[in-house]
Scaffold this motif. Structure first.
Motif, mmCIF file in Angstrom:
data_model
loop_
_atom_site.group_PDB
_atom_site.id
_atom_site.type_symbol
_atom_site.label_atom_id
_atom_site.label_comp_id
_atom_site.label_asym_id
_atom_site.label_seq_id
_atom_site.Cartn_x
_atom_site.Cartn_y
_atom_site.Cartn_z
ATOM 1 N N LEU A 71 2.411 -9.101 2.275
ATOM 2 C CA LEU A 71 3.551 -8.153 4.109
ATOM 3 C C LEU A 71 3.915 -6.718 4.179
ATOM 4 C CD1 LEU A 71 3.925 -12.554 4.411
ATOM 5 C CD2 LEU A 71 1.317 -10.620 4.932
ATOM 6 N N ARG A 72 4.580 -7.178 2.836
ATOM 7 C CA ARG A 72 5.693 -5.670 2.481
ATOM 8 C C ARG A 72 5.811 -5.506 1.172
ATOM 9 N NH1 ARG A 72 11.667 -7.901 5.013
ATOM 10 N NH2 ARG A 72 11.789 -7.368 2.451
ATOM 11 N N ARG A 73 5.796 -4.602 1.206
ATOM 12 C CA ARG A 73 6.058 -3.594 -0.643
ATOM 13 C C ARG A 73 7.211 -2.889 -0.362
ATOM 14 N NH1 ARG A 73 1.419 -1.288 -0.106
ATOM 15 N NH2 ARG A 73 0.247 -2.449 -0.702
ATOM 16 N N GLU A 74 8.514 -2.801 -1.003
ATOM 17 C CA GLU A 74 9.645 -2.074 -1.066
ATOM 18 C C GLU A 74 9.749 -1.303 -2.499
ATOM 19 O OE1 GLU A 74 12.927 -3.229 0.764
ATOM 20 O OE2 GLU A 74 11.828 -4.209 2.706
ATOM 21 N N GLY A 75 10.158 0.063 -2.756
ATOM 22 C CA GLY A 75 11.089 0.370 -3.511
ATOM 23 C C GLY A 75 10.140 0.991 -4.739
ATOM 24 N N ARG A 76 8.467 1.369 -4.179
ATOM 25 C CA ARG A 76 8.017 1.197 -5.367
ATOM 26 C C ARG A 76 7.816 2.519 -5.467
ATOM 27 N NH1 ARG A 76 3.000 -1.350 -6.572
ATOM 28 N NH2 ARG A 76 1.758 -0.479 -7.756
ATOM 29 N N ALA A 77 8.171 4.054 -4.671
ATOM 30 C CA ALA A 77 8.305 5.155 -4.943
ATOM 31 C C ALA A 77 9.678 5.894 -6.417
ATOM 32 C CB ALA A 77 8.052 6.093 -4.184
ATOM 33 N N GLU A 78 10.473 5.146 -6.076
ATOM 34 C CA GLU A 78 11.740 4.664 -6.974
ATOM 35 C C GLU A 78 10.977 4.061 -8.637
ATOM 36 O OE1 GLU A 78 11.718 3.552 -4.159
ATOM 37 O OE2 GLU A 78 12.524 5.024 -3.106
ATOM 38 N N GLY A 79 10.557 3.105 -8.534
ATOM 39 C CA GLY A 79 10.075 2.411 -9.601
ATOM 40 C C GLY A 79 11.923 1.327 -10.084
ATOM 41 N N ARG A 80 12.903 1.457 -9.577
ATOM 42 C CA ARG A 80 14.096 0.852 -10.014
ATOM 43 C C ARG A 80 13.870 -0.666 -9.345
ATOM 44 N NH1 ARG A 80 16.773 3.785 -13.867
ATOM 45 N NH2 ARG A 80 17.753 1.812 -13.100
ATOM 46 N N TRP A 81 13.289 -1.053 -8.169
ATOM 47 C CA TRP A 81 13.104 -2.467 -7.691
ATOM 48 C C TRP A 81 12.076 -2.718 -6.742
ATOM 49 C CZ3 TRP A 81 17.599 -6.232 -4.927
ATOM 50 C CH2 TRP A 81 17.168 -6.891 -4.800
ATOM 51 N N ILE A 82 11.397 -2.899 -7.283
ATOM 52 C CA ILE A 82 10.142 -3.584 -6.431
ATOM 53 C C ILE A 82 9.804 -4.874 -6.171
ATOM 54 C CG2 ILE A 82 7.173 -2.781 -5.946
ATOM 55 C CD1 ILE A 82 7.927 -1.213 -7.829
ATOM 56 N N LEU A 83 9.564 -4.721 -4.233
ATOM 57 C CA LEU A 83 10.152 -6.143 -3.835
ATOM 58 C C LEU A 83 8.454 -6.102 -3.303
ATOM 59 C CD1 LEU A 83 11.924 -7.876 -2.184
ATOM 60 C CD2 LEU A 83 10.333 -7.374 -0.478
ATOM 61 N N LEU A 84 7.843 -7.266 -3.962
ATOM 62 C CA LEU A 84 6.621 -7.946 -3.517
ATOM 63 C C LEU A 84 6.305 -8.656 -2.219
ATOM 64 C CD1 LEU A 84 4.415 -6.431 -6.426
ATOM 65 C CD2 LEU A 84 4.921 -4.654 -4.326
ATOM 66 N N ASP A 85 6.362 -8.853 -0.640
ATOM 67 C CA ASP A 85 6.007 -9.896 -0.107
ATOM 68 C C ASP A 85 5.106 -10.252 0.065
ATOM 69 O OD1 ASP A 85 6.405 -11.966 1.773
ATOM 70 O OD2 ASP A 85 7.922 -10.595 2.989
ATOM 71 N N PHE A 86 4.373 -11.661 -0.114
ATOM 72 C CA PHE A 86 2.823 -12.015 -0.022
ATOM 73 C C PHE A 86 3.187 -13.498 0.906
ATOM 74 C CE2 PHE A 86 3.059 -10.560 -4.328
ATOM 75 C CZ PHE A 86 1.609 -9.432 -3.812
ATOM 76 N N GLY A 87 4.464 -13.338 1.558
ATOM 77 C CA GLY A 87 4.352 -15.067 2.558
ATOM 78 C C GLY A 87 5.283 -15.598 1.168
ATOM 79 N N ASP A 88 3.863 -17.075 0.726
ATOM 80 C CA ASP A 88 5.106 -17.718 0.089
ATOM 81 C C ASP A 88 5.470 -17.237 -1.230
ATOM 82 O OD1 ASP A 88 3.500 -19.442 1.523
ATOM 83 O OD2 ASP A 88 1.018 -19.620 0.338
ATOM 84 N N ILE A 89 5.639 -16.693 -1.572
ATOM 85 C CA ILE A 89 5.898 -15.893 -3.280
ATOM 86 C C ILE A 89 6.298 -14.624 -2.938
ATOM 87 C CG2 ILE A 89 3.756 -15.462 -3.969
ATOM 88 C CD1 ILE A 89 4.624 -15.955 -7.043
ATOM 89 N N ILE A 90 7.671 -14.574 -3.353
ATOM 90 C CA ILE A 90 8.304 -12.664 -3.020
ATOM 91 C C ILE A 90 7.471 -12.031 -4.678
ATOM 92 C CG2 ILE A 90 9.800 -10.839 -2.760
ATOM 93 C CD1 ILE A 90 9.925 -13.143 0.240
ATOM 94 N N ALA A 91 8.318 -11.255 -5.221
ATOM 95 C CA ALA A 91 8.226 -11.198 -6.656
ATOM 96 C C ALA A 91 9.138 -9.613 -6.903
ATOM 97 C CB ALA A 91 6.553 -10.333 -7.382
#
Length: 125
Positions: A71-91
């Motif tokens: 649903l949302r992805r942040e920080g991929r370019a930097e590779g320091r803290w990548i947040l992956l939002d899948f709704g029920d779970i956030i990695a």
């Protein structure tokens, strides 16, 4: 309130994906009580930026195969803290230094940890 069975299924998929790419210090927190928008935080550490990106990529790929869209992805370019939002779970996939700095485990210390059984094959050393 506790995490749904679907969220726990997705947690297993994401945790095994992280483990397969040598993710370290893998922790799952049940945040369903204080957060109405998600059930689980998955926290993973990568050794360097490239490893963080590889872990995040593997998590996304395996979650998509399991029917969970990002649903949302942040920080991929930097590779320091990548947040992956899948709704029920956030990695949250962290570089070692950023994991220590932001210390999400401390911020969410009142949330119960979810035990993980990681059975991905480890390479022989």
């Amino acid at each position: 309130m506790t995490a749904t069975s679907r969220a726990r299924e997705l947690l297993t998929v994401a945790a095994l994906a992280a483990d397969a790419k040598q993710g370290e210090d893998i922790v799952a927190l049940d945040v369903s009580g204080p957060l109405p928008l998600t059930d689980i935080f998955l926290l993973v550490t990568g050794r360097n930026e490239r490893n963080v990106q590889a872990i995040a990529g593997e998590i996304e790929e395996k979650m998509l195969e399991a029917g969970a869209k990002t649903l949302r992805r942040e920080g991929r370019a930097e590779g320091r803290w990548i947040l992956l939002d899948f709704g029920d779970i956030i990695a949250h996939v962290f570089h070692e230094e950023d994991r220590l700095y932001y210390s999400l485990e401390r911020l969410w210390k009142d949330c119960p940890a979810i035990p993980l059984e990681l059975t991905a094959a480890k390479p022989a050393e």
